[in-house]
Write an enzyme that holds these catalytic residues in place. Structure first.
Site, PDB file in Angstrom:
ATOM      1  N   TRP A  34       1.340   5.611  -1.778  1.00 32.83           N
ATOM      2  CA  TRP A  34       1.205   6.588  -2.849  1.00 32.83           C
ATOM      3  C   TRP A  34       2.496   6.712  -3.632  1.00 32.83           C
ATOM      4  O   TRP A  34       3.094   7.781  -3.677  1.00 32.83           O
ATOM      5  CB  TRP A  34       0.819   7.942  -2.260  1.00 32.83           C
ATOM      6  CG  TRP A  34      -0.631   8.104  -2.028  1.00 32.83           C
ATOM      7  CD1 TRP A  34      -1.424   7.379  -1.194  1.00 32.83           C
ATOM      8  CD2 TRP A  34      -1.480   9.092  -2.637  1.00 32.83           C
ATOM      9  NE1 TRP A  34      -2.715   7.849  -1.237  1.00 32.83           N
ATOM     10  CE2 TRP A  34      -2.769   8.897  -2.103  1.00 32.83           C
ATOM     11  CE3 TRP A  34      -1.265  10.117  -3.559  1.00 32.83           C
ATOM     12  CZ2 TRP A  34      -3.854   9.689  -2.474  1.00 32.83           C
ATOM     13  CZ3 TRP A  34      -2.338  10.905  -3.917  1.00 32.83           C
ATOM     14  CH2 TRP A  34      -3.618  10.684  -3.388  1.00 32.83           C
TER      15      TRP A  34
ATOM     16  N   TYR B 286       0.835  -1.202   0.000  1.00 35.58           N
ATOM     17  CA  TYR B 286       0.000   0.000   0.000  1.00 35.58           C
ATOM     18  C   TYR B 286       0.869   1.251   0.000  1.00 35.58           C
ATOM     19  O   TYR B 286       1.869   1.309   0.708  1.00 35.58           O
ATOM     20  CB  TYR B 286      -0.900   0.007   1.244  1.00 35.58           C
ATOM     21  CG  TYR B 286      -1.766   1.233   1.274  1.00 35.58           C
ATOM     22  CD1 TYR B 286      -2.910   1.291   0.494  1.00 35.58           C
ATOM     23  CD2 TYR B 286      -1.419   2.352   2.020  1.00 35.58           C
ATOM     24  CE1 TYR B 286      -3.699   2.430   0.471  1.00 35.58           C
ATOM     25  CE2 TYR B 286      -2.207   3.489   2.011  1.00 35.58           C
ATOM     26  CZ  TYR B 286      -3.348   3.523   1.232  1.00 35.58           C
ATOM     27  OH  TYR B 286      -4.116   4.652   1.202  1.00 35.58           O
TER      28      TYR B 286
END
Ligand SMILES: Nc1nc2c(c(=O)[nH]1)N[C@H]1C(S)=C(S)[C@@H](COP(=O)(O)OP(=O)(O)OC[C@H]3O[C@@H](n4cnc5c(=O)[nH]c(N)nc54)[C@H](O)[C@@H]3O)O[C@H]1N2
Ligand SMILES: Nc1nc2c(c(=O)[nH]1)N[C@H]1C(S)=C(S)[C@@H](COP(=O)(O)OP(=O)(O)OC[C@H]3O[C@@H](n4cnc5c(=O)[nH]c(N)nc54)[C@H](O)[C@@H]3O)O[C@H]1N2
Ligand SMILES: [Mo]
Length: 765
Positions: A111, A109
Site C-alpha cells: 500500500w 505488493y
C-alpha cells in the site's frame, strides 16, 4: 489558498505557520474524520526516514550474493546517489543479461502512498517493463481467495467492490443486517487512494437510529460499532458451517426462494444433495453446524428464519477468506443470499466487506480517474501474491493455481518499491530463509522498515508531503491537487526520478519517461482524464485552475446503489460474467479442476489449525491478527497516535479474562505468544468481547527479532501459517493460526524496532 494533501486514510488540509511548521488537519467537510497521520511530519517519524542511499556492507564488499544470511543484520554503508544508481543499474543489467528478465521479481505488493502518479508500485512496474520485464504478482493479501473464486460464481471482485448497495439504501430498506466479522469502523477509516467523506460510522449510526436489527456472528464482539447489536460468538474459521446450517434450514423449512434459484442461479440441486448428506451421509443441519462452530443450533435455525422473513443484508468481512479454505465462506455467503432470493433488491442480498474500507457502500459517483500507463511486460510469469516464500524456496517447483499447474521462477533479483513484505507476509522466520535466495535485493523506501533493513541496496524515497500529485479514488467523490509542503528530507528522491535515472543507465529512458518530467506527467494525466470525464458530461476545470482550487468535490454525482439490480430486472440482457451468465451455486468449471480442497460447490472443510481438533490438555488459543486501528498496516507505527496505543512500547494482545485468569495473566502483563513457527512478546489486554479460546493481536508492529528470532514488539506474522487457502486461489491464510500464550514475562527486553540500522564507513582498499 488552501493547500491539500491526501492519504489512504483521508484528505488533509495543510496550514503553514510563520515559523514554517506544517499543521495537517482533516478536510472540514468530512462527517467522520480521523486523526491517522496528522502527526506524520513529527520528529519521531522523520527520525526513521531513509536519508541517503545505503548498501549492505557484505554486498558492497563481496558483490551480489555475498552473505545473504546476514540480510537484516549486516551494517550499511551510505554512499552517494550516482554510485548507488550505477551499482543498482549494473546489477539489474547483469541479472537480465545472465539469467533473463524472468529471474527478476518486481511484484512489489503493498500500500504505497496515495497519489495517482507517485504510486510506487505503478512506477516500479512501468520501469521494469521498460527494462525488459519482470515476474509479477496477481491478486492481493486482502482478497486472495475472493478474487479468484468470485468471478467463477458471480462477478469480479472489483465489480462487487465498486457496486455495493449504498448505506442510504440500507437505512431505508434493510430490516436485518446479519454480519460475519462485524462492520469494523476502524478499517473503514481507509480507502485505497484516499477518502473525502467517511460513510461507515454515519451509515451504521443511521441504521441504528432507524431501529434496524443488527446481528454479529464471529469470535470478536467489538467490531460492530453499535451497542444494540447482538453478538453471536462463533469459533474462528467456522462461519462456513453456520452458513451451511442456515442453508439447510432454509431448504428444510421451505424458506428457500425457488423462483429466484430457478431464474437466476445454476446448480442449486447439486448443492442441496451435499446439504442433505451427500456422499458421506452427514446432513449439514444446525446441530452439525453447532458441533463445528459452537453456535447453538437453535440460534442458527432462528437466524435462518429471521433472514427469510425480513429484508436481510448478509455481510462478511474480508478476513474470513484470509484463512484456510477461505474460498468457502465467500461461496457459502453467496449461496445463502441466493436461497433468500433478495439479491438485487434494495437493502437485501449480500455485502462482502461493509467496513473493510470506506468504498464499500459508498453512494459517491463511479467516475474514472487518472492512471499512469504501465507499459507492456515481456515476461508473462507471475505468482499468486502470497506464494513469495514458496517461490524463493523452490525454484522450478510446480504448484496448482486456478485450474492450472504452474512453475516457480528462479529469482536472482528482487526489486521492491511501495510495500513491506516484512510486515505483510506470514511466517516471517520462513521468509527469512527464503529471502536468502536472491543474489540482490533493491528497495526504494521512505523509512528504515524491516524490508529496507533486509535489502542490499536501499534508495531513499520521498513522502507525499514532499511532492505534487493528484489524489483520486474509486467512489470517493473527489480529485485533489496534492501539494508539496516541505522539501525532501536528506537526499530522498521521488521514485519517478530514481527510475528515470536507472532507465537512463539501462538505455530505456525514452520508453520510461516518454520525454516527461513529473510535472509534465501530472498535467498530461489530468488533462487526459478531463477529456474522458467531459465525454461523460462531467466538466472539471483545467489543470492550472485545479491546482489553484485544490479540491474537486463530486458531491453532485452521488446516487443510491443497489448491487445486482440490473441483473435482477433482466437476467438475460444483463447476464453475469460467469460461464452460465447466472449465479453459480455449483460451478462446472471449478468442479472440472478436480480439487479435493475446493470442489464444485460450497463445502465445509477443516482448517489446517483450529479450535475444533485440539487434543485434550492442549491449551492453545486461536490467534486473529486483524488490521490495526491507529495506522495503515506498518505505516506510521512510529507516530505518536500509534505509540499511544502500545503498552510499554509493545502491541496489545486482547484475550478473554477467563483465558487470562487460567494462565495467571493480568491486564498489562507482558506475555509470550509462541508456536512451532516462532514467538513474540506483547502486552496482555483483557477483553470480554473476545470469545474464550481466541486472542487478537493486530498487525502493524514493526518486526523486531532478538538474537533467537523472538519478536520483541508484537508482530503476529512470526506466528502465522504460510500456506495457500487452497489449490484454487493460493491466498494468504493469516487468520488460521494457533498459539500458546504464557506469562507474565519477567524483565522483558526493550523494543528496538525503530532503531536505525548500524552504519559503518566504507573500508578503503
Ligand atoms: N497476519 C496478518 N498479516 C497480514 C494481514 C492480516 O490480516 N494478518 N493483512 C494483509 C493485508 S490485507 C495487506 S493489504 C498487507 C499490507 O501490507 P503492505 O501494504 O506491504 O504494508 P504497508 O505497511 O502499508 O507497506 C507499505 C510500504 O510502502 C512504503 N511506501 C509508502 N509510500 C511509498 C512511496 O511513495 N515510495 C516508496 N518507495 N515506498 C513507499 C511504506 O513506507 C511502507 O513500508 O498485509 C497483509 N498481512
Ligand atoms: N485502520 C486500518 N484500516 C484498514 C487497514 C489498516 O491497516 N488499518 N487495512 C485495510 C486493508 S488493506 C484491508 S484488506 C481491510 C481488511 O478488512 P478485513 O479483512 O475485514 O479486516 P480485519 O480487521 O482483518 O478483520 C475484520 C474482523 O473480522 C474478524 N475475524 C477474523 N477472523 C474471523 C472469522 O473467522 N470469523 C469471523 N466471523 N470474524 C473473523 C476480526 O476479528 C476483525 O474484527 O482493512 C483496510 N482498512
Ligand atoms: Mo489488504
Amino acid at each position: 489558498m488552501t493547500l491539500f494533501t491526501s492519504a489512504h486514510w483521508g484528505i488533509r488540509t495543510a496550514e503553514i505557520a510563520a515559523d514554517g511548521q506544517i499543521r495537517l488537519l482533516p478536510w472540514p467537510g468530512d462527517p467522520d474524520p480521523n486523526v491517522i497521520g496528522l502527526d506524520q511530519l513529527e520528529a519521531g517519524v522523520q527520525a526513521i526516514r531513509v536519508c541517503r542511499p545505503a548498501v549492505r556492507k557484505s554486498w558492497l564488499d563481496g558483490g551480489p550474493g555475498s552473505r545473504p544470511d546476514l540480510r537484516g543484520r549486516d551494517p550499511f554503508v551510505e554512499i552517494g546517489w550516482d554510485e548507488a544508481l550505477d551499482l543498482a543499474a549494473a546489477e539489474i543489467d547483469r541479472v537480465r543479461k545472465t539469467h533473463g528478465n524472468g529471474s527478476i521479481f518486481g511484484g512489489s505488493y503493498g500500500w504505497s502512498s496515495a497519489g495517482r502518479f507517485h504510486h510506487a508500485q505503478s512506477q516500479v512496474h512501468r520501469f521494469l517493463n521498460a527494462a525488459g520485464g519482470y515476474v509479477r504478482h496477481e491478486n492481493s493479501y486482502s482478497l486472495g481467495a475472493a478474487r479468484v473464486i468470485l468471478p467463477h460464481i458471480i462477478a469480479s471482485m472489483p465489480y462487487v467492490m465498486a457496486n455495493h448497495t449504498s448505506w442510504d439504501v440500507l437505512r431505508d430498506h434493510t430490516q436485518l443486517l446479519l454480519c460475519f466479522g462485524g462492520v469494523p469502523w476502524k478499517n473503514a477509516q481507509i480507502s485505497a487512494g484516499g477518502v473525502l467523506r467517511h460513510h461507515v460510522r454515519p451509515g451504521i449510526d443511521a441504521m441504528r437510529v432507524a431501529g434496524i436489527r443488527m446481528v454479529n456472528v464471529g469470535p470478536v464482539g467489538d467490531n460492530l460499532d453499535n451497542a444494540a447489536a447482538a453478538w453471536v460468538p462463533c469459533r474462528p474459521n467456522t462461519d462456513t458451517a453456520v452458513l451451511l446450517g442456515m442453508a439447510h434450514v432454509l431448504h428444510d423449512e421451505g424458506l428457500a426462494d425457488r423462483a429466484f434459484l430457478d431464474r437466476y442461479c445454476t446448480g442449486y440441486d447439486r448443492f442441496l444433495a451435499y446439504l442433505n448428506g451427500g456422499a458421506d451421509g452427514t446432513a449439514r443441519n444446525p446441530e452439525w453446524a453447532e458441533r463445528i462452530s459452537g453456535v447453538p443450533a437453535d440460534t442458527i435455525r432462528q437466524l435462518a428464519r429471521d433472514a427469510a422473513s425480513h429484508r436481510t443484508m448478509l455481510n462478511m468481512s474480508w478476513s474470513l477468506q484470509r484463512a484456510s479454505h477461505g474460498e468457502q465462506p465467500v461461496w457459502a455467503l453467496v449461496a445463502v443470499a441466493a436461497m433468500l432470493g433478495q439479491i438485487g433488491l434494495p437493502g437485501g442480498g449480500f455485502g462482502f466487506g461493509y467496513g473493510a474500507a470506506n468504498t464499500l457502500g459508498s453512494n459517491e459517483g463511479l467516475l474514472v480517474g487518472p492512471t499512469l500507463p504501465q507499459g507492456r511486460n515481456a515476461v508473462s510469469d507471475f505468482i499468486p501474491v502470497a506464494r513469495i516464500a514458496d517461490m524463493l524456496l523452490s525454484p522450478g517447483g510446480s504448484y496448482p493455481y486456478d485450474g492450472k499447474t504452474r512453475t516457480y521462477a528462479d529469482i536472482r533479483l528482487i526489486y521492491w518499491a511501495g510495500g513491506n513484505p516484512w510486515h505483510h507476509h506470514q511466517d516471517l522466520n520462513r521468509l527469512e530463509r527464503a529471502w536468502q535466495k536472491p543474489e540482490t535485493v533493491i528497495v526504494n523506501e521512505q523509512y528504515w522498515t524491516a524490508t529496507a533493513k533486509h535489502a542490499d541496496i536501499v534508495l531513499p524515497a520521498t513522502i507525499p508531503a514532499e511532492r505534487d500529485d493528484i489524489g483520486y479514488s474509486t467512489r470517493e467523490g473527489h480529485m485533489v491537487a496534492m501539494r508539496q509542503l516541505v522539501p525532501p528530507l536528506g537526499g530522498a528522491r521521488d521514485d519517478y526520478d530514481i527510475f528515470t535515472e536507472l532507465s537512463r543507465r539501462l538505455d530505456c529512458e525514452e520508453t520510461f519517461t516518454e520525454g516527461n518530467d513529473s510535472a509534465a506527467w501530472l498535467r498530461k494525466l489530468y488533462e487526459q482524464n478531463r477529456g474522458v470525464l467531459a465525454r461523460q458530461g462531467i466538466d472539471i476545470p483545467d489543470y492550472d485552475q485545479f491546482r489553484e482550487i485544490g479540491l474537486i468535490d463530486f458531491a453532485d454525482q452521488k446516487a443510491p446503489v443497489v448491487m445486482f439490480d440490473a441483473f435482477r430486472a433482466d437476467p438475460e440482457a444483463n447476464r453475469l460474467s460467469t460461464p452460465s451468465g447466472r449465479i453459480e451455486i455449483f460451478s462446472e468449471t471449478i468442479d472440472s479442476f478436480g480439487l479435493a480442497d475446493c470442489p464444485g460447490h460450497p463445502v465445509w472443510l477443516e482448517p489446517d489449525e483450529w479450535l475444533g481438533r485440539l487434543p485434550a490438555g492442549d491449551d492453545r488459543l486461536h490467534l486473529l491478527s486483524d488490521q490495526p486501528e491507529r495506522k495503515l498496516h506498518s505505516q506510521l507505527d512510529a507516530s505518536a497516535h500509534s505509540r499511544d496505543n502500545k503498552v510499554g512500547g509493545r502491541e496489545q494482545v486482547h484475550l478473554n479474562p477467563a483465558d487470562a485468569a487460567e494462565r495467571g495473566i493480568a491486564d498489562g502483563d507482558v506475555v509470550e505468544l509462541s508456536n512451532d513457527r516462532g514467538a513474540c512478546l506483547a502486552a496482555a489486554r483483557l477483553n470480554d468481547r473476545i470469545m474464550p479460546g481466541v486472542a487478537r493481536l493486530s498487525t502493524g508492529a514493526w518486526h523486531d527479532p532478538d538474537e533467537s528470532g523472538r519478536d520483541r514488539h508484537g508482530n503476529p506474522n512470526v506466528l502465522t501459517l504460510d500456506k495457500g487457502t487452497s489449490s484454487l486461489a493460493q491466498g494468504s491464510v493469516a487468520q488460521t493460526c494457533l498459539v500458546r500464550i504464557t506469562g507474565p514475562v519477567n524483565a522483558p527486553p526493550c523494543t528496538t524496532a525503530f532503531n536505525l540500522p548500524h552504519f559503518v564507513a566504507r573500508e578503503e582498499n
